[in-house]
Scaffold this active site. Structure first.
Site, PDB file in Angstrom:
ATOM      1  N   ARG A 134      31.124  58.144  41.495  1.00  0.00           N
ATOM      2  CA  ARG A 134      30.722  57.130  40.922  1.00  0.00           C
ATOM      3  C   ARG A 134      29.902  56.358  42.288  1.00  0.00           C
ATOM      4  O   ARG A 134      30.076  56.615  43.133  1.00  0.00           O
ATOM      5  CB  ARG A 134      31.595  56.077  40.309  1.00  0.00           C
ATOM      6  CG  ARG A 134      32.547  55.367  41.532  1.00  0.00           C
ATOM      7  CD  ARG A 134      33.533  54.616  41.007  1.00  0.00           C
ATOM      8  NE  ARG A 134      33.217  53.777  39.958  1.00  0.00           N
ATOM      9  CZ  ARG A 134      34.157  52.899  39.030  1.00  0.00           C
ATOM     10  NH1 ARG A 134      35.096  53.287  39.078  1.00  0.00           N
ATOM     11  NH2 ARG A 134      33.626  51.845  38.458  1.00  0.00           N
ATOM     12  N   LYS A 180      34.141  45.816  36.269  1.00  0.00           N
ATOM     13  CA  LYS A 180      33.902  44.783  35.042  1.00  0.00           C
ATOM     14  C   LYS A 180      34.564  43.601  34.914  1.00  0.00           C
ATOM     15  O   LYS A 180      34.298  42.713  34.565  1.00  0.00           O
ATOM     16  CB  LYS A 180      33.677  45.465  33.788  1.00  0.00           C
ATOM     17  CG  LYS A 180      32.792  44.965  32.809  1.00  0.00           C
ATOM     18  CD  LYS A 180      32.775  46.044  31.417  1.00  0.00           C
ATOM     19  CE  LYS A 180      32.198  47.257  31.787  1.00  0.00           C
ATOM     20  NZ  LYS A 180      32.110  47.874  30.304  1.00  0.00           N
ATOM     21  N   GLU A 217      31.316  51.116  27.062  1.00  0.00           N
ATOM     22  CA  GLU A 217      32.299  50.323  26.315  1.00  0.00           C
ATOM     23  C   GLU A 217      31.516  48.958  25.919  1.00  0.00           C
ATOM     24  O   GLU A 217      31.122  48.267  26.980  1.00  0.00           O
ATOM     25  CB  GLU A 217      33.418  50.063  26.739  1.00  0.00           C
ATOM     26  CG  GLU A 217      34.358  51.094  27.186  1.00  0.00           C
ATOM     27  CD  GLU A 217      35.374  50.835  28.075  1.00  0.00           C
ATOM     28  OE1 GLU A 217      36.407  50.263  27.441  1.00  0.00           O
ATOM     29  OE2 GLU A 217      35.717  51.273  29.300  1.00  0.00           O
TER      30      GLU A 217
END
Length: 558
Positions: free
Chosen positions: A261, A271, A36
């Site tokens: 992850r 983020k 993104e």
């Protein structure tokens, strides 16, 4: 079996891909990176990126870099450019760059198909009502009062949503699946929401509605012919929804495989939380060397090779785990040890005057550039009567087993001479500000002709030739192994000593070092020339200490 075959990496993803090729499910491999463009890449992204890249590369396939630009409120061209640059720095190659926005038209057409099939509807509920009616893990949701609108009414409303006739937040398009489904993601998920401002970074004001990630993700993969959609574990519960959409549309279906992850102790990877650190001025930007972003790590002096070696050592797993930041630092240290030139620097200076050394004499001492690399050769380092040494290398009253400089003791100056401390000069506060010593002219190069030995070698710089520099000493940003532990929150366990700025001195060879170049300051650690360096004020960042000191500190405090 060859050594190459025995060391070839394997894991459950690679095994699944190999099986898909073997049984003919797919004839070739195509993966994608789906970042993104709403922030900078951090080290957590590297693991996902390398899995996608290496799976394609190892199987002779293709990698597509596709930006998931479905939320204009958070996306900027600046982030697109930064992500491409950071991915290239890692050595990642792709066949093309695409955007979710490339497919907005086709994605809308597919949504219309679902509406025509009675599988999607426009909902007028407020966001709060939608949330309240969604249900819980143990209770089913409630059908929207607008769920049974006719196909014709839904098509009309959807078209008017697209044309910008309704205010933001007033309507959404939802899939019609099952409000009692045990998987909450299947309870009539949103497909489109109305966003009028700001304009999209690529399409401007052309669109007034934007797809939700859960609607665009699987469809974009299908449109691009992605064979393997490799995702982190949080998307596992979304996979039935992605497959439902593809099944209803009757289009190409990629295979989604989830993996754990990357998590690192003493580190925050959200983020949103990293953005708070930046926006609340708790760090000095996205590239502050204490941040886990690739920009920050590059600025601090980490190499791409070291980061990739860390990712390799961590491996690919299905289950949640936390990696030790000390392992990352070890990879950085191992890499820099092989490639960094050695230089002498003093970051907490103490003046030493060699009383029996000629006042006007300057000698050049031969110093090795890198003992790990014979081809790196050597350099000349100036030596004179007045030197700087580290404050820690002198004690007026030495503790037990202290072998460095103290009154009456003799030490070796690296590449130079033996010196013996004779006396000290103190200021009014009783602090030692000068150390006086004598040297033995016969010990040039560091060995005594009479065979006597010394127990310590210390580094130095010539005061007359040294260059004053700013040295930024970095430590971990958080004091807790899990910054989210307890009720304090990550902002309440920030390390107040994560940055210490010192004024030091370096040998002349460092005066004109290029921004980004890395060195080992002998006996101190690895340092990198910061981007804020100038000819008037060179600035060096601590990359990593020579040894892992943090784990020792941890043991003492437990």
């Amino acid at each position: 079996m060859s050594s190459e075959e025995t060391t070839k990496p394997t894991d459950f993803i690679r095994e699944a891909v190999a099986e898909d090729l073997k049984n003919g499910r797919f004839k070739s491999i195509r993966t994608r990176l789906p970042p993104e463009p709403n922030g900078y890449l951090h080290i957590g992204h590297v693991k996902a990126f390398m899995i996608d890249y290496l799976i394609a590369k190892e199987n002779g396939g293709e990698l597509v870099l596709r930006f998931d630009d479905t939320n204009p409120a958070k996306e900027e061209t600046e982030f697109v450019q930064a992500i491409e640059e950071d991915a290239r720095w890692l050595g990642i190659e792709w066949v093309k760059v695409t955007y979710a926005s490339d497919y907005f038209g086709l994605l809308y057409d597919w949504a219309v198909q679902l509406v025509k099939k009675g599988l999607a509807y426009v909902d007028d509920q407020t966001p709060e009502e939608v949330s309240a009616n969604r249900g819980t893990l143990t209770q089913p949701g409630k059908n929207s009062p607008f769920r049974d609108r006719s196909v014709e009414e839904n098509l009309d409303l959807l078209e008017r949503m697209k044309n910008g006739e309704f205010p933001e937040g007033s309507r959404i398009l939802r899939a019609k699946i099952d409000m009692a489904h045990p998987n909450i993601n299947m309870r009539d998920p949103a497909m489109y929401r109305i966003i009028k401002t700001p304009p999209h970074h690529r399409t401007g004001d052309a669109w007034k509605i934007y797809p939700m990630y859960d609607w665009s993700h699987g469809q974009n993969d299908s449109m691009e012919g992605i064979t393997h959609s490799l995702c982190s574990l949080e998307y596992e519960n979304h996979r039935p929804l992605y497959e439902w959409f593809l099944d209803q549309l009757g289009v190409f279906k990629p295979r989604q495989i989830e993996f754990a992850r990357l998590n690192i102790n003493y580190t925050v990877m959200s983020k949103r939380k990293l953005r708070r650190l930046v926006e609340e001025n708790l760090v000095k930007g996205w590239d502050d060397p204490r941040m886990p972003t690739l920009r920050a790590m590059r600025r601090r002096g980490y190499s791409a090779e070291a980061i990739l070696e860390f990712i390799r050592r961590v491996g690919v797993a299905k289950n949640y785990s936390v990696s030790d930041v000390a392992l990352l630092e070890e990879c950085v240290r191992d890499d820099l040890n092989k490639h960094s030139l050695r230089r002498m620097a003093v970051i907490r200076p103490l003046k030493v005057i060699i009383d029996n050394y000629p006042d006007d004499l300057t000698e050049e001492m031969s110093a090795i550039n890198n003992p790990e690399d014979p081809e790196a050769g050597s350099r000349k380092v100036p030596f004179s009567k007045v030197l700087y040494i580290e404050q820690d290398d002198f004690r007026e009253t030495p503790p037990p087993k202290y072998y460095r400089l103290f009154p009456g003791n003799e030490v070796r100056l690296r590449y130079a001479y033996f010196i013996k401390c004779t006396h000290v000069v103190k200021n009014d506060a009783g602090e030692v500000i000068e150390v006086h010593a004598t040297y033995d002219p016969t010990t040039r190069g560091g060995d005594a002709q009479d065979g006597r030995k010394v127990k310590s070698t210390i580094h130095w710089v010539s005061a007359a030739h040294a260059r004053k520099v700013e040295v930024r000493m970095y430590d971990r940003l958080f004091t807790k192994e899990d910054p989210e532990e307890g009720d304090e929150g990550f902002l309440n366990c920030m390390n107040p000593n994560s940055l210490e700025i010192l004024t030091g001195y370096v040998e002349p060879a460092l005066a004109s070092a290029e921004i980004g170049s890395r060195f080992q300051f002998e006996r101190l650690g690895y340092f990198c020339v910061d981007k804020e360096t100038t000819s008037e004020k060179p600035v060096f960042n601590l990359t990593v200490n020579l040894k892992d000191t943090w784990s020792k500190v941890e043991k003492k405090t437990k």
